[in-house]
Design a protein around this motif. Structure first.
Motif, PDB file in Angstrom:
ATOM      1  N   LEU A 120       0.825  -1.212   0.000  1.00 34.80           N
ATOM      2  CA  LEU A 120       0.000   0.000   0.000  1.00 34.80           C
ATOM      3  C   LEU A 120       0.856   1.258   0.000  1.00 34.80           C
ATOM      4  CD1 LEU A 120      -3.011  -0.790   2.354  1.00 34.80           C
ATOM      5  CD2 LEU A 120      -2.947  -0.775  -0.142  1.00 34.80           C
ATOM      6  N   LYS A 121       1.960   1.202   0.731  1.00 33.58           N
ATOM      7  CA  LYS A 121       2.802   2.391   0.793  1.00 33.58           C
ATOM      8  C   LYS A 121       3.385   2.714  -0.580  1.00 33.58           C
ATOM      9  CE  LYS A 121       6.453   4.573   3.429  1.00 33.58           C
ATOM     10  NZ  LYS A 121       7.490   4.393   4.457  1.00 33.58           N
ATOM     11  N   GLU A 122       3.845   1.681  -1.254  1.00 29.16           N
ATOM     12  CA  GLU A 122       4.400   1.896  -2.597  1.00 29.16           C
ATOM     13  C   GLU A 122       3.328   2.462  -3.523  1.00 29.16           C
ATOM     14  OE1 GLU A 122       7.752   1.072  -3.561  1.00 29.16           O
ATOM     15  OE2 GLU A 122       7.937   0.982  -1.378  1.00 29.16           O
ATOM     16  N   THR A 123       2.141   1.900  -3.406  1.00 30.93           N
ATOM     17  CA  THR A 123       1.037   2.365  -4.245  1.00 30.93           C
ATOM     18  C   THR A 123       0.698   3.818  -3.937  1.00 30.93           C
ATOM     19  OG1 THR A 123       0.176   0.119  -4.161  1.00 30.93           O
ATOM     20  CG2 THR A 123      -1.303   1.819  -5.002  1.00 30.93           C
ATOM     21  N   LEU A 124       0.704   4.110  -2.647  1.00 27.26           N
ATOM     22  CA  LEU A 124       0.358   5.462  -2.224  1.00 27.26           C
ATOM     23  C   LEU A 124       1.381   6.478  -2.736  1.00 27.26           C
ATOM     24  CD1 LEU A 124      -1.953   6.662  -0.698  1.00 27.26           C
ATOM     25  CD2 LEU A 124      -0.720   6.332   1.437  1.00 27.26           C
ATOM     26  N   ASN A 125       2.649   6.065  -2.794  1.00 29.11           N
ATOM     27  CA  ASN A 125       3.655   6.953  -3.381  1.00 29.11           C
ATOM     28  C   ASN A 125       3.268   7.324  -4.812  1.00 29.11           C
ATOM     29  OD1 ASN A 125       5.549   7.266  -1.314  1.00 29.11           O
ATOM     30  ND2 ASN A 125       6.461   5.273  -1.753  1.00 29.11           N
ATOM     31  N   ALA A 126       2.828   6.311  -5.551  1.00 24.86           N
ATOM     32  CA  ALA A 126       2.429   6.550  -6.941  1.00 24.86           C
ATOM     33  C   ALA A 126       1.226   7.477  -7.001  1.00 24.86           C
ATOM     34  CB  ALA A 126       2.107   5.226  -7.627  1.00 24.86           C
ATOM     35  N   ASP A 277     -17.805  11.505   3.205  1.00 27.36           N
ATOM     36  CA  ASP A 277     -17.574  12.862   2.727  1.00 27.36           C
ATOM     37  C   ASP A 277     -16.149  12.969   2.194  1.00 27.36           C
ATOM     38  OD1 ASP A 277     -17.207  15.492   2.281  1.00 27.36           O
ATOM     39  OD2 ASP A 277     -17.643  16.151   4.341  1.00 27.36           O
ATOM     40  N   PRO A 278     -16.016  13.177   0.879  1.00 28.26           N
ATOM     41  CA  PRO A 278     -14.670  13.215   0.294  1.00 28.26           C
ATOM     42  C   PRO A 278     -13.769  14.226   1.004  1.00 28.26           C
ATOM     43  CG  PRO A 278     -16.357  13.572  -1.400  1.00 28.26           C
ATOM     44  CD  PRO A 278     -17.074  13.383  -0.098  1.00 28.26           C
ATOM     45  N   ALA A 279     -14.348  15.313   1.464  1.00 29.22           N
ATOM     46  CA  ALA A 279     -13.535  16.354   2.093  1.00 29.22           C
ATOM     47  C   ALA A 279     -12.855  15.825   3.355  1.00 29.22           C
ATOM     48  CB  ALA A 279     -14.406  17.556   2.417  1.00 29.22           C
ATOM     49  N   LYS A 280     -13.469  14.829   3.978  1.00 23.07           N
ATOM     50  CA  LYS A 280     -12.897  14.307   5.218  1.00 23.07           C
ATOM     51  C   LYS A 280     -11.810  13.280   4.971  1.00 23.07           C
ATOM     52  CE  LYS A 280     -16.870  15.009   8.234  1.00 23.07           C
ATOM     53  NZ  LYS A 280     -18.127  14.288   8.535  1.00 23.07           N
ATOM     54  N   ARG A 281     -11.732  12.771   3.736  1.00 19.76           N
ATOM     55  CA  ARG A 281     -10.660  11.812   3.443  1.00 19.76           C
ATOM     56  C   ARG A 281      -9.335  12.545   3.326  1.00 19.76           C
ATOM     57  NH1 ARG A 281     -13.844   9.792  -1.595  1.00 19.76           N
ATOM     58  NH2 ARG A 281     -15.809   9.447  -0.497  1.00 19.76           N
ATOM     59  N   PRO A 282      -8.272  11.947   3.835  1.00 17.64           N
ATOM     60  CA  PRO A 282      -6.978  12.636   3.734  1.00 17.64           C
ATOM     61  C   PRO A 282      -6.442  12.595   2.309  1.00 17.64           C
ATOM     62  CG  PRO A 282      -6.707  10.474   4.732  1.00 17.64           C
ATOM     63  CD  PRO A 282      -8.172  10.662   4.541  1.00 17.64           C
ATOM     64  N   SER A 283      -5.564  13.509   1.986  1.00 18.14           N
ATOM     65  CA  SER A 283      -4.892  13.460   0.698  1.00 18.14           C
ATOM     66  C   SER A 283      -3.871  12.330   0.724  1.00 18.14           C
ATOM     67  CB  SER A 283      -4.185  14.782   0.419  1.00 18.14           C
ATOM     68  OG  SER A 283      -3.110  14.929   1.334  1.00 18.14           O
ATOM     69  N   ALA A 284      -3.406  11.943  -0.453  1.00 21.18           N
ATOM     70  CA  ALA A 284      -2.423  10.853  -0.531  1.00 21.18           C
ATOM     71  C   ALA A 284      -1.180  11.225   0.256  1.00 21.18           C
ATOM     72  CB  ALA A 284      -2.078  10.568  -1.983  1.00 21.18           C
ATOM     73  N   GLU A 285      -0.780  12.465   0.129  1.00 20.76           N
ATOM     74  CA  GLU A 285       0.425  12.920   0.801  1.00 20.76           C
ATOM     75  C   GLU A 285       0.278  12.786   2.320  1.00 20.76           C
ATOM     76  OE1 GLU A 285       1.330  16.897  -0.294  1.00 20.76           O
ATOM     77  OE2 GLU A 285       3.255  16.831   0.760  1.00 20.76           O
ATOM     78  N   LYS A 286      -0.901  13.203   2.786  1.00 21.71           N
ATOM     79  CA  LYS A 286      -1.152  13.155   4.221  1.00 21.71           C
ATOM     80  C   LYS A 286      -1.251  11.709   4.704  1.00 21.71           C
ATOM     81  CE  LYS A 286      -3.948  15.609   7.544  1.00 21.71           C
ATOM     82  NZ  LYS A 286      -5.339  16.034   7.751  1.00 21.71           N
ATOM     83  N   LEU A 287      -1.869  10.901   3.876  1.00 19.50           N
ATOM     84  CA  LEU A 287      -2.062   9.503   4.234  1.00 19.50           C
ATOM     85  C   LEU A 287      -0.719   8.786   4.402  1.00 19.50           C
ATOM     86  CD1 LEU A 287      -4.618   7.921   4.756  1.00 19.50           C
ATOM     87  CD2 LEU A 287      -4.590   7.154   2.389  1.00 19.50           C
ATOM     88  N   LEU A 288       0.255   9.209   3.609  1.00 21.29           N
ATOM     89  CA  LEU A 288       1.582   8.593   3.706  1.00 21.29           C
ATOM     90  C   LEU A 288       2.184   8.780   5.091  1.00 21.29           C
ATOM     91  CD1 LEU A 288       3.265   9.420   0.286  1.00 21.29           C
ATOM     92  CD2 LEU A 288       3.094   7.163   1.341  1.00 21.29           C
ATOM     93  N   LYS A 289       1.740   9.827   5.789  1.00 20.65           N
ATOM     94  CA  LYS A 289       2.279  10.097   7.119  1.00 20.65           C
ATOM     95  C   LYS A 289       1.511   9.377   8.213  1.00 20.65           C
ATOM     96  CE  LYS A 289       4.186  14.545   5.799  1.00 20.65           C
ATOM     97  NZ  LYS A 289       3.345  15.401   4.933  1.00 20.65           N
ATOM     98  N   HIS A 290       0.495   8.623   7.827  1.00 19.10           N
ATOM     99  CA  HIS A 290      -0.315   7.914   8.821  1.00 19.10           C
ATOM    100  C   HIS A 290       0.541   6.872   9.554  1.00 19.10           C
ATOM    101  CE1 HIS A 290      -3.409   5.273  10.482  1.00 19.10           C
ATOM    102  NE2 HIS A 290      -4.179   6.353  10.461  1.00 19.10           N
ATOM    103  N   PRO A 291       0.293   6.701  10.878  1.00 21.82           N
ATOM    104  CA  PRO A 291       1.081   5.745  11.678  1.00 21.82           C
ATOM    105  C   PRO A 291       1.170   4.360  11.052  1.00 21.82           C
ATOM    106  CG  PRO A 291      -0.462   6.949  13.077  1.00 21.82           C
ATOM    107  CD  PRO A 291      -0.671   7.458  11.699  1.00 21.82           C
ATOM    108  N   PHE A 292       0.131   3.969  10.317  1.00 20.96           N
ATOM    109  CA  PHE A 292       0.145   2.646   9.704  1.00 20.96           C
ATOM    110  C   PHE A 292       1.379   2.442   8.816  1.00 20.96           C
ATOM    111  CE2 PHE A 292      -1.314  -0.134   6.101  1.00 20.96           C
ATOM    112  CZ  PHE A 292      -1.268  -1.328   6.807  1.00 20.96           C
ATOM    113  N   PHE A 293       1.816   3.522   8.196  1.00 18.48           N
ATOM    114  CA  PHE A 293       2.962   3.399   7.289  1.00 18.48           C
ATOM    115  C   PHE A 293       4.292   3.724   7.973  1.00 18.48           C
ATOM    116  CE2 PHE A 293      -0.671   4.425   4.458  1.00 18.48           C
ATOM    117  CZ  PHE A 293      -0.696   3.232   3.764  1.00 18.48           C
TER     118      PHE A 293
END
Lengths: 484, 343
Positions: A120-126, A277-293
Motif C-alpha cells: 500500500l505504501k508503494e502504491t500510495l507513493n504513486a 464525505d470526500p472532504a474528510k478523506r486525507p490526501s495521498a500525501e497526508k495519508l503517507l504520514k499515517h502511523p500505519f505506514f
C-alpha cells in the motif's frame, strides 16, 4: 535534465514474443524479449485498434499520459508503435503479475498485514505523485498494481485516468479549469460514492476511496461485496466475480468470520479513506504520514514472505485460464460490462472488523419493476430498494443506519441539491433498467417496454436522419442551381 | 527553513519578472562554464518553483480555485514582454516536471481573456515565427509532446492557424503523422485534424486555394499509406472535411474526380470494418452527386453488381439507422444509373 531513457526500438522485428500472459477485451499482453537490448525481458500490450471501440483520442491521451509520467512506482511504457492493426505498448515485465492475481492464486484469505502495508505504501507513493501532477487514476485496485520479483511495485493502467489540466474539448466547449471531473469511470466495486452519483463532480479523493477498497481487497482476499454463492440464473452471474461474502450479507454483523485480527492503525487508516464525505478523506500525501505506514517494512520483506515461491506470471495466467474455462463458457466481456454499470449509493464501514457493507440507493424505482409498481413505491414508506440486488434474490440488508440518515437529510436539506442528486440517480437507474431489459430479452425473448429515455433517443435519431436527408437534398439542389 | 523566508505572497507581476530573470539566466548559463554547479542547480530549482506557482495561479490548487483577476494580471504581465519566446527556447533545459508545468501554463494562457480580448492571439500575431520553432519540436523525441501540445493550443487562434496553413509547415504533417513513435504521430494527427476542422472559413479558403496538391498528397501519402492507422485516421478526417457545409465547393469538386473515386472504392474493399465504414461516408457523396460526370457514372455502372453486393453486406457493429438510410439511398442511386457516352 534530459531523460536518459533507454531507446527501445520502434520495430516489431526487434522483439521476440515468448508467450501470452494476459487477455483483455481488445488487447493481449505478451512476455517478450527485446533482441537488440541484450534480450531484455519486456511485456508487450498489443491493442487491436480495429476492434477497440474506444475512440482514438482517449487512446492517444492514455499513451501520452503514460509516457510523460516518471516515477518509480508508476508503470511507464518504454515505447509504443503500431504494428499493422495493433498498437504495441512495450513495458517493463513485472514477473509476479498483479496483486490481484497474487492474492487470488496464493492468498485467498488475504495477505498478512505487514505485507499489505508495504504494497500500500508503494502504491500510495504513486498516487501521491499522480495527484501532484494533476492526474486522477480513477481505477485503483489490486488488479492494477503490478509487482516484480525484486519487490518493486508499480501502479498501471491509465485507461481511464484523467487530467484536470486537459480540458475535454468535445463537450459543451467550455473550458473548465476547475479541479473537478464529472464523467463516470472506473470499476464499480472500487468506485467512490461521489463518483457514482454526484452532480458536483469528484476530485482526487475518489482515488483515495478506491485505495481504501484496495486495502480491504488485500486484507480479505477480495473486495467487499464480492462473495456470491453459486447462482443459477444469468442475472445472478452478473455479480459472480464479485462474490458477496457472508459476513457482508449478515445484517447484524455476526462476526464469526472475523477470525483475522488487524491492527488499530490499519483499521483507522482504511476508515479515513472510506469517509463518506470526500472532504474528510486525507490526501495521498497526508495519508503517507499515517502511523500505519510509519514502521512499514521494506520491499525485501515482501520479497521473502510473499513473492518467493509464487508461481510466475505465465503460470498464473495459465491457471486463471483454466479456472475461467471451468466456469461456464458464457460471454465474459458482456458480463464485465454489465458489472461495470451496477450502482451502489453508499457504504457503511465498520472499523472494528474492517468490513464494508453496501448501502443501496433509497429511490422510488427498481430497475425492472413495472410502472405500476413504481408508482406504489413512490410513497415514502421508508423501504429502501435494493438496486438490481432485488432481482438477484439476495437477501441483502435493505435498511441500515446509513440509509436512515440519508432519508432524514431529505427532509431538512437543500431541496435543489437533493433533486439534482435524485435526478442523477434516476438516470443511472434508467441506464441499469435498460441493461436488465437486454438480459431479460435475451433470456426470455420477451421485449421489455422501452423507457421514455430510449424512446426520445430514437426520436432524436430519426430526426437526425431526416435532417441529414434534408441537408443532402439542399446540397444537391444548390449544386444543381449552380451547375445549371 | 523555507518557511522562514515565506514572506507576503508575490504579485503576478513579481512572479513573471522573477521568472523572466531566471529564464534569461537559464538561457545563458551553458555559455558560462565557470559557473558553480550548485548555484546553477539552485537557480533552476527556483525557476521550476516559479513555473509551478504560475500554474497554481492559473489552475488553482487543492486549496483554492483560480481567481479571475490574478489570472488576467498574470496573462497581461506574461505577454507584455517576450516571456513566451524565452520559455519556449529554454524548455529543453528544464526538467521533465517543469516542462510539463510550462506546457500547461502556456496552454492555459492561450485561453485567458484580458478585457475580453485574447491577448495571446495578439502576441502570437506579432511573434508568429514562434510557430516555426514549435513545429520543429515534432522532430525531437524528447521535446515533441511538449512543443506539440503548445503548438496545438496556439492554433486555437484563427490568425495562427491561417499562418500555419499558408506556410510550408502544413506539408510536414503528412510525414509527422506517420512517424514510428506512436505518441508523437498521434499527437501530430490530432493537431492536423484541428488545423483542418477548427476554423471553418480559414480551412475552406485554404482548401479552395490548394486543392490540387493537397488532395493529391492526401490520397497518395495518407489514404494509400501502408500504415493501417494512417489510412484509418485519414479517411475519417476526409469525411469530416468533405461533409462540412463550409467546404461544399471543395467537396463538389472532389466527388467529380475519377481518381478519388478509385481510391474510395479500394478503401471500401479493405478488410477493416472501421475503414470500410468511414470510406462509405465519403463514397456516398460520389453516389449522391446529382451531376455525376460521365466517367464517374461509367465506373459505377461497370462495378455495379460488385458494389451493390459489397454495400449490402456492410454493417456497422452497432445498429445505426442513419447509416442504413444513407446506404439504401446509395443503393438506389447506383441501381438506377444508366451508362453514358463519354463526351
Amino acid at each position: 535534465m534530459a531523460r536518459n531513457k533507454l531507446e527501445f526500438p520502434l520495430d516489431s522485428e526487434a522483439y521476440e514474443i515468448i508467450c501470452k500472459i494476459g487477455v483483455g477485451v481488445s488487447a493481449s499482453v505478451y512476455k517478450a524479449i527485446c533482441i537488440p537490448m541484450n534480450s531484455t525481458v519486456v511485456a508487450i500490450k498489443a491493442i487491436d485498434l480495429d476492434q477497440s471501440r474506444a475512440d482514438f483520442d482517449s487512446l492517444r491521451r492514455e499513451s501520452k499520459t503514460m509516457s510523460l509520467l516518471s516515477h518509480p512506482n508508476i508503470l511507464n511504457a518504454y515505447c509504443s508503435f503500431t504494428v499493422d492493426r495493433c498498437l504495441w505498448v512495450v513495458m517493463p515485465f513485472m514477473s509476479c503479475g498483479s496483486l490481484h492475481s497474487i492474492v487470488s492464486t496464493s492468498f485467498p484469505d488475504g495477505l498478512p498485514e505487514n505485507c499489505i502495508s508495504v504494497f500500500l505504501k508503494e502504491t500510495l507513493n504513486a498516487i501521491s505523485y499522480l495527484h501532484d501532477q494533476g492526474h486522477l487514476h480513477r481505477d485503483i485496485k489490486a488488479g492494477n498494481i503490478l509487482v516484480d520479483s525484486d519487490g518493486s511495485v508499480k501502479l498501471a493502467d491509465f485507461g481511464v485516468s484523467a487530467s484536470i489540466y486537459e480540458p475535454v474539448t468535445s463537450s459543451s466547449g467550455t473550458t473548465s479549469s476547475s479541479l473537478r471531473l464529472t464523467d463516470i469511470a472506473g470499476t464499480p466495486y472500487w468506485m467512490a460514492p461521489e463518483v457514482v452519483h454526484s452532480h458536483t463532480g469528484y476530485g482526487f479523493k475518489a482515488d483515495i476511496w478506491s485505495f481504501g477498497i484496495t486495502a480491504l481487497e488485500l486484507a480479505h482476499g477480495r473486495p467487499p461485496l464480492s462473495h456470491l454463492p453459486p447462482l443459477k440464473s444469468l442475472l445472478m452471474k452478473i455479480t459472480k466475480r464479485f462474490h458477496f461474502s457472508d459476513y457482508e450479507i449478515s445484517t447484524s454483523g455476526c462476526g464469526k468470520k472475523g477470525n483475522k485480527k488487524f491492527s488499530k492503525a490499519f483499521r483507522e487508516m482504511v476508515g479515513l479513506c472510506l469517509e463518506q464525505d470526500p472532504a474528510k478523506r486525507p490526501s495521498a500525501e497526508k495519508l503517507l504520514k499515517h502511523p500505519f505506514f510509519k514502521n512499514c517494512k521494506g520491499v525485501d520483506f515482501v520479497v521473502k514472505n510473499v513473492l518467493q515461491g509464487l508461481s510466475n506470471t505465465e503460470q498464473m495466467f495459465i491457471e486463471t485460464q483454466i479456472l475461467m474455462k471451468r466456469d461456464d463458457d458464457e460471454d465474459e466481456e458482456e458480463e464485465e460490462e454489465i458489472v461495470k454499470n451496477r450502482r451502489i449509493s453508499g457504504w457503511n464501514f465498520r472499523e472494528e472488523d474492517l468490513q464494508l457493507s453496501p448501502v443501496f440507493p433509497t429511490e422510488s424505482e427498481t430497475s425492472g419493476s413495472s410502472p405500476r409498481e413504481e408508482a406504489s413505491q413512490d410513497k415514502p414508506d421508508g423501504n429502501s430498494v435494493v438496486l438490481t440486488g432485488s432481482e438477484l434474490g439476495l437477501g441483502l440488508s435493505t435498511r441500515n443506519e446509513e440509509a436512515k440518515e440519508q432519508e432524514d437529510e431529505v427532509v431538512g436539506f437543500d431541496r435543489n441539491l437533493m433533486l439534482e442528486k435524485l435526478k442523477l440517480l434516476k438516470k443511472s437507474l434508467e441506464h441499469q433498467r435498460a441493461r436488465v431489459s437486454v438480459i431479460i430479452e435475451a433470456l426470455s425473448g420477451e421485449k421489455e417496454e422501452k423507457s421514455r429515455e430510449e424512446e426520445l433517443l430514437e426520436i432524436v435519431e430519426k430526426l437526425k436522419i431526416e435532417l441529414e436527408a434534408e441537408k443532402m437534398k439542399t446540397l444537391s439542389a444548390e449544386k444543381e442551381s449552380v451547375l445549371g | 527553513m523555507k518557511g522562514l523566508f515565506k514572506s507576503k505572497p508575490r504579485t503576478p507581476a513579481d512572479l513573471i519578472r522573477q521568472t523572466r530573470d531566471l529564464l534569461l539566466y537559464a538561457d545563458r548559463s551553458n555559455s558560462l562554464p565557470d559557473l558553480r554547479e550548485s548555484k546553477r542547480e539552485e537557480k533552476m530549482a527556483e525557476l521550476s518553483r516559479n513555473i509551478r506557482d504560475m500554474k497554481s495561479i492559473l489552475y488553482g490548487n487543492s486549496e483554492a480555485e483560480p481567481v479571475a483577476e490574478a489570472c488576467a494580471q498574470l496573462t497581461q504581465e506574461f505577454f507584455k514582454d517576450d516571456t513566451l519566446r524565452l520559455l519556449i527556447t529554454c524548455l529543453p533545459k528544464l526538467n521533465l516536471e517543469t516542462r510539463k508545468d510550462a506546457t500547461q501554463v502556456v496552454a492555459n494562457l492561450q485561453r485567458q481573456q484580458v478585457n475580453s480580448r485574447l491577448i495571446a492571439s495578439d502576441y502570437l500575431e506579432a511573434n508568429i515565427d514562434l510557430m516555426d520553432v514549435l513545429i520543429e519540436g515534432f522532430e525531437n523525441t524528447d521535446m515533441a509532446l511538449h512543443y506539440g501540445a503548445m503548438f496545438r493550443e496556439c492554433i486555437r487562434h484563427q490568425i495562427v492557424a491561417k499562418y500555419v496553413l499558408e506556410s510550408e509547415h502544413v506539408k510536414k504533417f503528412f510525414n509527422y503523422i506517420q512517424l514510428p513513435n506512436f505518441d508523437i504521430a498521434a499527437d501530430a494527427a490530432a493537431t492536423f485534424k484541428e488545423l483542418l476542422t477548427r476554423h471553418k472559413s480559414t480551412v475552406a479558403e485554404f482548401l479552395t486555394k490548394n486543392e490540387d496538391w493537397f488532395f493529391a498528397d492526401y490520397n497518395s501519402k495518407l489514404l494509400e499509406s501502408k500504415n493501417y492507422i494512417t489510412r484509418r485516421q485519414a479517411i475519417k478526417l476526409l469525411g469530416d472535411i468533405l461533409l462540412d457545409r463550409s467546404n461544399s465547393a471543395v467537396m463538389t469538386k472532389y466527388v467529380s474526380s475519377m481518381d478519388n473515386l478509385r481510391i474510395m472504392m479500394n478503401l471500401l474493399r479493405e478488410n477493416s470494418k472501421s475503414i470500410q465504414i468511414e470510406a462509405f461516408h465519403v463514397f456516398k457523396l460520389f453516389a449522391a452527386n446529382q451531376n455525376k460526370p460521365a466517367d464517374i457514372i461509367n465506373i459505377l455502372v461497370a462495378n455495379r453488381s460488385k458494389l451493390l453486393r459489397l454495400l449490402a453486406d456492410l454493417k456497422p457493429d452497432k445498429e445505426d439507422e442513419r447509416f442504413e438510410a444513407d446506404k439504401s439511398q446509395v443503393l438506389r442511386e447506383i441501381a438506377a444509373l444508366e451508362p453514358r457516352d463519354l463526351a
